[in-house]
Design an enzyme around this catalytic site. Sequence first.
Site, PDB file in Angstrom:
ATOM      1  N   PHE A 156      33.119 -28.338   0.217  1.00 49.94           N
ATOM      2  CA  PHE A 156      33.173 -26.881   0.373  1.00 49.94           C
ATOM      3  C   PHE A 156      31.798 -26.203   0.316  1.00 49.94           C
ATOM      4  O   PHE A 156      31.681 -25.064  -0.143  1.00 49.94           O
ATOM      5  CB  PHE A 156      34.100 -26.258  -0.680  1.00 49.94           C
ATOM      6  CG  PHE A 156      35.370 -27.022  -0.890  1.00 49.94           C
ATOM      7  CD1 PHE A 156      36.177 -27.362   0.183  1.00 49.94           C
ATOM      8  CD2 PHE A 156      35.751 -27.440  -2.148  1.00 49.94           C
ATOM      9  CE1 PHE A 156      37.352 -28.087   0.006  1.00 49.94           C
ATOM     10  CE2 PHE A 156      36.915 -28.170  -2.344  1.00 49.94           C
ATOM     11  CZ  PHE A 156      37.719 -28.492  -1.261  1.00 49.94           C
ATOM     12  N   CYS A 157      30.759 -26.888   0.792  1.00 52.86           N
ATOM     13  CA  CYS A 157      29.401 -26.326   0.750  1.00 52.86           C
ATOM     14  C   CYS A 157      29.039 -25.848  -0.657  1.00 52.86           C
ATOM     15  O   CYS A 157      28.348 -24.844  -0.823  1.00 52.86           O
ATOM     16  CB  CYS A 157      29.248 -25.198   1.774  1.00 52.86           C
ATOM     17  SG  CYS A 157      29.287 -25.762   3.483  1.00 52.86           S
ATOM     18  N   ALA A 158      29.529 -26.589  -1.638  1.00 54.28           N
ATOM     19  CA  ALA A 158      29.197 -26.338  -3.045  1.00 54.28           C
ATOM     20  C   ALA A 158      29.128 -27.697  -3.732  1.00 54.28           C
ATOM     21  O   ALA A 158      29.797 -27.957  -4.720  1.00 54.28           O
ATOM     22  CB  ALA A 158      30.235 -25.437  -3.703  1.00 54.28           C
ATOM     23  N   CYS A 189      28.140 -31.836   4.242  1.00 56.92           N
ATOM     24  CA  CYS A 189      28.967 -30.676   3.896  1.00 56.92           C
ATOM     25  C   CYS A 189      30.300 -30.703   4.623  1.00 56.92           C
ATOM     26  O   CYS A 189      30.353 -30.777   5.843  1.00 56.92           O
ATOM     27  CB  CYS A 189      28.212 -29.390   4.233  1.00 56.92           C
ATOM     28  SG  CYS A 189      29.089 -27.887   3.812  1.00 56.92           S
TER      29      CYS A 189
END
Length: 453
Positions: free
Chosen positions: A375-377, A395
């Site tokens: 989740f790009c985290a 990502c």
Amino acid sequence: MSVSAAAAARTVCAPLPVLGRDVTVPLVTGGEVTYAALDYAASAPALQRVWDDVAAYAPYYGSVHRGAGYLSQLSTDLFENARRTVTEFLDCRPDDQLVFTRSTTDSLNLLARALPADCQVFVFETEHHASLLPWKDARVTYLDAPRTPRQAVETLERALAGRDPYGPALVCVTGASNVTGELWPVRELATAAHAHGARIVLDAAQLAPHHPVSVRDLDVDWVAFSGHKLYAPFGAGVLAGRADWLAEADPYLAGGGASRKVTRREDGGVDVEWHESAARHEAGSPNVIGAYSIAAACKALTEAGFDSLVAREEYLIAKVRDGLAEVPQVRVLSLFGDDAPRVGVISFVVEGWNSSHFAAALSAEYGIGVRDGLFCAHPLVRTLLGSDPQTQGECGAPEAAPGEKSLNAIRVSFGAGTPDEHVDRFVNAVRELVSDGARWQYRTQDGRCVPAV
């Protein structure tokens, strides 16, 4: 249904009409079903009201600010009225400046370019990459993931207490996590930042579509968000807040619109006088329709009333969490614990399942769209899953084939346009997949789990 869900059900409003609510998709097992869009945290469907407003304006579209024709003048008025509408939506201070950008990522990169020399930046590892990565030219302190809101404030206070007290400093924090949906103590973090002479920027990408955001009440210096998460398509975003750093920085992009005056010098070069208004960072022909769609969404959400929207979302959150709690193999990811307030974003893993495989089965066999991955985290998800936060990963893509050990999770997210049936279908699908398994075979293709044909 839990007591909390039952109580919320008595006060909720109907879902707001959105585009795509009647779209049907094929199932690999045969037949079609109405698509259940449960990936709002990535991009929310456009509100029907926003689409209608844009369609009504589209025949009158023209370039802004520099045209003498009627359509250009009309579009200029519409563009600047959109700026005022969004400024009011955010309850900005009288001297604040609002710049239209392409997205939250673009907004935070713009602010990063405007930092004063030798600025110190403090950012939690829990941030989305859009707010974690833009500060490469500053002195950055990355803060460990807190496990309570109070710990978040205490962690920041300790870090700020040890900073250079004479230089500029900026704190960057999310309003609601794009992984867990949990609300962060923004007002308390702002108080801590200001007590130590630092400023604070709020990443409201996941907060603004779900809760009212008041720059004044939260006492933040800047706020950034994206239109495509606020039920407004067309690739526009917002950075709003204090004007001084923006006015003193070189333009984000050099070009027409950002310049007030350009003259040739005797040595053959050029001298440029830049605007000090928002135009300084809006070079080129702006995305008028994107800005207008954000303003239309702001109006629609305000008129619907956030009290009603929040009540409905809490009802849906309770339904999802209650349903997942009945499946022992499901583990919901959380920083702050089960009782933490949150928006309609929930991530989880399923024992015995690769998350990509599970998400693919939800789509192919039930017509449900969710998201899987990191989740790009990446640092946050790796922390929640108990792995090394330094490990690299692509990502949004799974790191192993179905059935192999991998590090990714499943995220379900929803909002103002989500009907009960979508949530009910999702909960039932989770139960069936865990108890009975997938009804179809799947394979890995280009890093994704897809139905085998």
